[in-house]
Design an enzyme around this catalytic site. Structure first.
Site, mmCIF file in Angstrom:
data_model
loop_
_atom_site.group_PDB
_atom_site.id
_atom_site.type_symbol
_atom_site.label_atom_id
_atom_site.label_comp_id
_atom_site.label_asym_id
_atom_site.label_seq_id
_atom_site.Cartn_x
_atom_site.Cartn_y
_atom_site.Cartn_z
ATOM 1 N N ARG A 106 2.822 1.711 3.584
ATOM 2 C CA ARG A 106 2.413 0.482 2.900
ATOM 3 C C ARG A 106 1.057 -0.042 3.389
ATOM 4 O O ARG A 106 0.818 -1.252 3.353
ATOM 5 C CB ARG A 106 3.480 -0.609 3.056
ATOM 6 C CG ARG A 106 4.820 -0.265 2.437
ATOM 7 C CD ARG A 106 4.703 -0.215 0.919
ATOM 8 N NE ARG A 106 6.003 -0.285 0.287
ATOM 9 C CZ ARG A 106 6.447 -1.334 -0.397
ATOM 10 N NH1 ARG A 106 5.713 -2.398 -0.549
ATOM 11 N NH2 ARG A 106 7.618 -1.302 -0.949
ATOM 12 N N ARG A 162 -0.580 -6.036 0.773
ATOM 13 C CA ARG A 162 -0.840 -7.483 0.823
ATOM 14 C C ARG A 162 -1.334 -8.035 2.152
ATOM 15 O O ARG A 162 -1.867 -9.133 2.194
ATOM 16 C CB ARG A 162 0.441 -8.236 0.417
ATOM 17 C CG ARG A 162 0.722 -8.150 -1.061
ATOM 18 C CD ARG A 162 2.101 -8.659 -1.393
ATOM 19 N NE ARG A 162 3.126 -7.767 -0.839
ATOM 20 C CZ ARG A 162 4.425 -7.972 -0.960
ATOM 21 N NH1 ARG A 162 4.880 -9.044 -1.568
ATOM 22 N NH2 ARG A 162 5.291 -7.114 -0.455
ATOM 23 N N ARG A 173 -5.947 -8.233 -6.111
ATOM 24 C CA ARG A 173 -4.636 -8.518 -6.680
ATOM 25 C C ARG A 173 -4.606 -9.880 -7.381
ATOM 26 O O ARG A 173 -3.851 -10.075 -8.345
ATOM 27 C CB ARG A 173 -3.610 -8.445 -5.537
ATOM 28 C CG ARG A 173 -2.207 -8.806 -5.869
ATOM 29 C CD ARG A 173 -1.524 -7.755 -6.717
ATOM 30 N NE ARG A 173 -0.118 -8.112 -6.816
ATOM 31 C CZ ARG A 173 0.342 -9.047 -7.637
ATOM 32 N NH1 ARG A 173 -0.479 -9.682 -8.448
ATOM 33 N NH2 ARG A 173 1.620 -9.347 -7.656
ATOM 34 N N ASP A 175 3.753 3.046 -7.078
ATOM 35 C CA ASP A 175 5.052 2.573 -6.617
ATOM 36 C C ASP A 175 6.097 3.626 -6.936
ATOM 37 O O ASP A 175 5.923 4.418 -7.868
ATOM 38 C CB ASP A 175 5.422 1.247 -7.284
ATOM 39 C CG ASP A 175 6.529 0.552 -6.521
ATOM 40 O OD1 ASP A 175 6.229 -0.092 -5.503
ATOM 41 O OD2 ASP A 175 7.709 0.696 -6.906
ATOM 42 N N TYR A 192 17.867 1.701 -7.507
ATOM 43 C CA TYR A 192 17.095 0.741 -8.316
ATOM 44 C C TYR A 192 17.466 0.821 -9.796
ATOM 45 O O TYR A 192 17.493 -0.186 -10.498
ATOM 46 C CB TYR A 192 15.589 0.958 -8.132
ATOM 47 C CG TYR A 192 15.072 0.388 -6.833
ATOM 48 C CD1 TYR A 192 14.860 -0.983 -6.703
ATOM 49 C CD2 TYR A 192 14.824 1.205 -5.739
ATOM 50 C CE1 TYR A 192 14.405 -1.521 -5.508
ATOM 51 C CE2 TYR A 192 14.367 0.678 -4.536
ATOM 52 C CZ TYR A 192 14.164 -0.689 -4.424
ATOM 53 O OH TYR A 192 13.721 -1.222 -3.255
HETATM 54 O O1 1CP Z 1 2.099 2.770 1.130
HETATM 55 C C1 1CP Z 1 1.155 2.388 0.422
HETATM 56 O O2 1CP Z 1 0.221 1.722 0.863
HETATM 57 C C2 1CP Z 1 1.095 2.840 -1.028
HETATM 58 C C3 1CP Z 1 1.680 1.963 -1.976
HETATM 59 C C4 1CP Z 1 3.183 1.757 -2.116
HETATM 60 C C5 1CP Z 1 4.277 2.571 -1.766
HETATM 61 C C6 1CP Z 1 4.292 3.860 -0.980
HETATM 62 C C7 1CP Z 1 3.702 0.644 -2.803
HETATM 63 C C8 1CP Z 1 2.889 -0.453 -3.328
HETATM 64 N N1 1CP Z 1 5.051 0.805 -2.925
HETATM 65 C C9 1CP Z 1 5.434 1.954 -2.285
HETATM 66 C C10 1CP Z 1 6.782 2.547 -2.202
HETATM 67 C C11 1CP Z 1 7.963 1.688 -2.475
HETATM 68 N N2 1CP Z 1 8.131 0.769 -3.475
HETATM 69 C C12 1CP Z 1 9.191 1.776 -1.780
HETATM 70 C C13 1CP Z 1 9.467 2.765 -0.682
HETATM 71 C C14 1CP Z 1 8.836 2.407 0.597
HETATM 72 C C15 1CP Z 1 9.433 1.269 1.350
HETATM 73 O O3 1CP Z 1 10.628 1.292 1.602
HETATM 74 O O4 1CP Z 1 8.658 0.378 1.737
HETATM 75 C C16 1CP Z 1 10.084 0.850 -2.339
HETATM 76 C C17 1CP Z 1 11.509 0.568 -1.930
HETATM 77 C C18 1CP Z 1 9.410 0.217 -3.413
HETATM 78 C C19 1CP Z 1 9.964 -0.778 -4.342
HETATM 79 C C20 1CP Z 1 9.173 -2.022 -4.341
HETATM 80 N N3 1CP Z 1 7.947 -2.134 -4.923
HETATM 81 C C21 1CP Z 1 9.491 -3.251 -3.716
HETATM 82 C C22 1CP Z 1 10.771 -3.564 -2.960
HETATM 83 C C23 1CP Z 1 11.765 -4.186 -3.885
HETATM 84 C C24 1CP Z 1 13.087 -4.507 -3.223
HETATM 85 O O5 1CP Z 1 13.472 -5.692 -3.273
HETATM 86 O O6 1CP Z 1 13.768 -3.598 -2.712
HETATM 87 C C25 1CP Z 1 8.405 -4.128 -3.952
HETATM 88 C C26 1CP Z 1 8.288 -5.571 -3.541
HETATM 89 C C27 1CP Z 1 7.434 -3.394 -4.706
HETATM 90 C C28 1CP Z 1 6.100 -3.857 -5.189
HETATM 91 C C29 1CP Z 1 4.961 -3.286 -4.438
HETATM 92 N N4 1CP Z 1 4.719 -1.939 -4.300
HETATM 93 C C30 1CP Z 1 3.549 -1.733 -3.609
HETATM 94 C C31 1CP Z 1 3.011 -3.028 -3.304
HETATM 95 C C32 1CP Z 1 1.700 -3.262 -2.600
HETATM 96 C C33 1CP Z 1 3.893 -3.977 -3.814
HETATM 97 C C34 1CP Z 1 3.722 -5.475 -3.778
HETATM 98 C C35 1CP Z 1 3.070 -5.875 -5.064
HETATM 99 C C36 1CP Z 1 2.201 -7.065 -4.961
HETATM 100 O O7 1CP Z 1 0.999 -6.941 -4.651
HETATM 101 O O8 1CP Z 1 2.714 -8.156 -5.247
#
Ligand code: 1CP
Length: 353
Positions: free
Chosen positions: A26, A30, A39, A75, A152
């Site tokens: 990640r 943010r 963003r 994502d 999901y």
């Molecule tokens: O790692 C990086 O920098 C690349 C970008 C990346 C990756 C690898 C994002 C951007 N998401 C992910 C993978 C991801 N997405 C996972 C697996 C990794 C982990 O466990 O952290 C999961 C579970 C998600 C699902 C997801 N997408 C969530 C979680 C939801 C939940 O309640 O379980 C969320 C909040 C997102 C949105 C998201 N994805 C990525 C970002 C930067 C964001 C936030 C969006 C924003 O800017 O508001």
């Protein structure tokens, strides 16, 4: 194009390096003011689907933090979306599928996406990132593991109890297996296309692996990860598998086909390494919340991680899970600098003439 820094690729293959490579799950996100500035002007899915914006935020942590790899900004949920599910991002609440899968007729509505069309924006973002990086560091592609994607698709969003997906696997295991099969083949095509587009390695995120019993983990998660890895078309691009919360089954995990296993902070690398032997590389595993502390404390904890792995090659430094959004980027910069400098003593130094 030849990579100027291929430390992560070498570490995945357990080849000798002068120091331990580091990247952060990640890392494009943010906690970076530079990310938040972009963003503010675009919603999250628009950013994922605009290759210029995705490439820009993908490269930010390479320039600002100094990590040894860029992970493509996207994502894990774009796969179910490409299979026909409607994905919405609710500001504040996160991503939501408006019509989660409930029945066989919902499964029958899912399509087999063609990554070169339905996920073209990811391939374009990878190609553009590669061009802009010009070989500075490798590009990591990624996808969710089938089990994590299933959670999901059935829950519709993140969950605390995972009651819907548990109800499915215990109440209608045949339907669960049929959905998992479909996700697995779509994901194999997707990761193969990312490699074809230029990803130098790929990571499979199994964020919810740890909510299953050991036996159910093997039946509903690990089996599909093995199938997935076996079906990724690749030459020598490594695969990293991150089964979060799986602290048993080290012997089975080392046989899953991944080049590296990423572990969370609840494990000791020394023990993991002893159980995995020389079969796979190991990624991890600093507790992400350690980054809330001050730099001297962060460095001491990072040192413990490196000491726990011990001397030798095949360690990729990372956090045990994604970086949290309210971390001070200066602390991450200090961590990266420290690991780059102080990891040298864990590797054999090249003899000078
Ligand atoms: O790692 C990086 O920098 C690349 C970008 C990346 C990756 C690898 C994002 C951007 N998401 C992910 C993978 C991801 N997405 C996972 C697996 C990794 C982990 O466990 O952290 C999961 C579970 C998600 C699902 C997801 N997408 C969530 C979680 C939801 C939940 O309640 O379980 C969320 C909040 C997102 C949105 C998201 N994805 C990525 C970002 C930067 C964001 C936030 C969006 C924003 O800017 O508001």
């Amino acid at each position: 194009m030849k990579l100027q820094n291929d430390l992560i690729i070498k570490a995945c293959k357990r080849l000798p390096t002068d120091r331990t490579p580091i990247w952060i799950m990640r890392q494009a996100g943010r906690y970076l003011p530079e990310y938040r500035a972009i963003r503010k002007k675009h919603d999250f899915l628009t950013m994922c689907k605009s290759p210029e914006l995705a490439a820009e935020v993908t490269i930010q942590p390479v320039d600002i933090i100094g990590v040894d790899a860029a992970i493509i900004f996207s994502d894990i949920l774009v796969i179910p979306e490409a299979m026909g599910m409607n994905l919405e991002i609710n500001e504040g609440r996160g991503p939501v599928f408006t019509s989660p899968i409930k029945s066989r007729s919902d499964l029958n509505k899912l399509t087999d996406p063609d990554p070169s069309k339905d996920l073209k924006f990811v391939m374009d973002a990878i190609a553009l990132t590669k061009k802009e990086l010009n070989g500075r560091v490798p590009v990591i592609g990624f996808a969710g593991a089938p089990w994590t994607i299933l959670t999901y698709m059935v829950e519709g969003q993140g969950s605390k109890s995972f009651s819907k997906v548990k109800k499915l696997i215990y109440g209608n295991p045949k339907l669960a297996h049929n959905i998992l099969d479909k996700i697995t083949s779509a994901t194999a095509a997707y990761l193969s296309a990312q490699i074809e587009a230029g990803a130098n390695l790929v990571q499979i995120f199994d964020t919810w692996a740890g909510i299953l019993s050991p036996r159910d983990y093997q039946v509903f998660a690990l089996r599909y990860v093995e199938q997935l890895i076996a079906n990724i078309k690749r030459k020598d691009e490594p695969v990293i598998y991150f089964p979060k919360g799986v602290h048993y089954l080290m012997h089975e995990l080392k046989e899953c086909g991944a080049d590296a296993i990423s572990v969370d902070w609840t494990l000791e690398l020394e023990k993991v390494r002893r159980k995995m032997g020389d079969k796979v590389a190991i990624q991890g595993n600093l507790d992400p919340t350690v980054l809330y502390a001050d730099p001297p404390f962060i460095k001491r904890e990072a040192r413990k991680v490196m000491e726990s792995f011990g001397k030798g090659d095949g360690h990729i430094f990372n956090l045990g899970h994604g970086i949290l959004p309210d971390i001070n980027p200066e602390n991450l910069k200090e961590l990266v600098k420290y690991v780059k400098e102080s990891s040298k003593k864990f590797h054999k130094q090249k003899m000078g003439h």
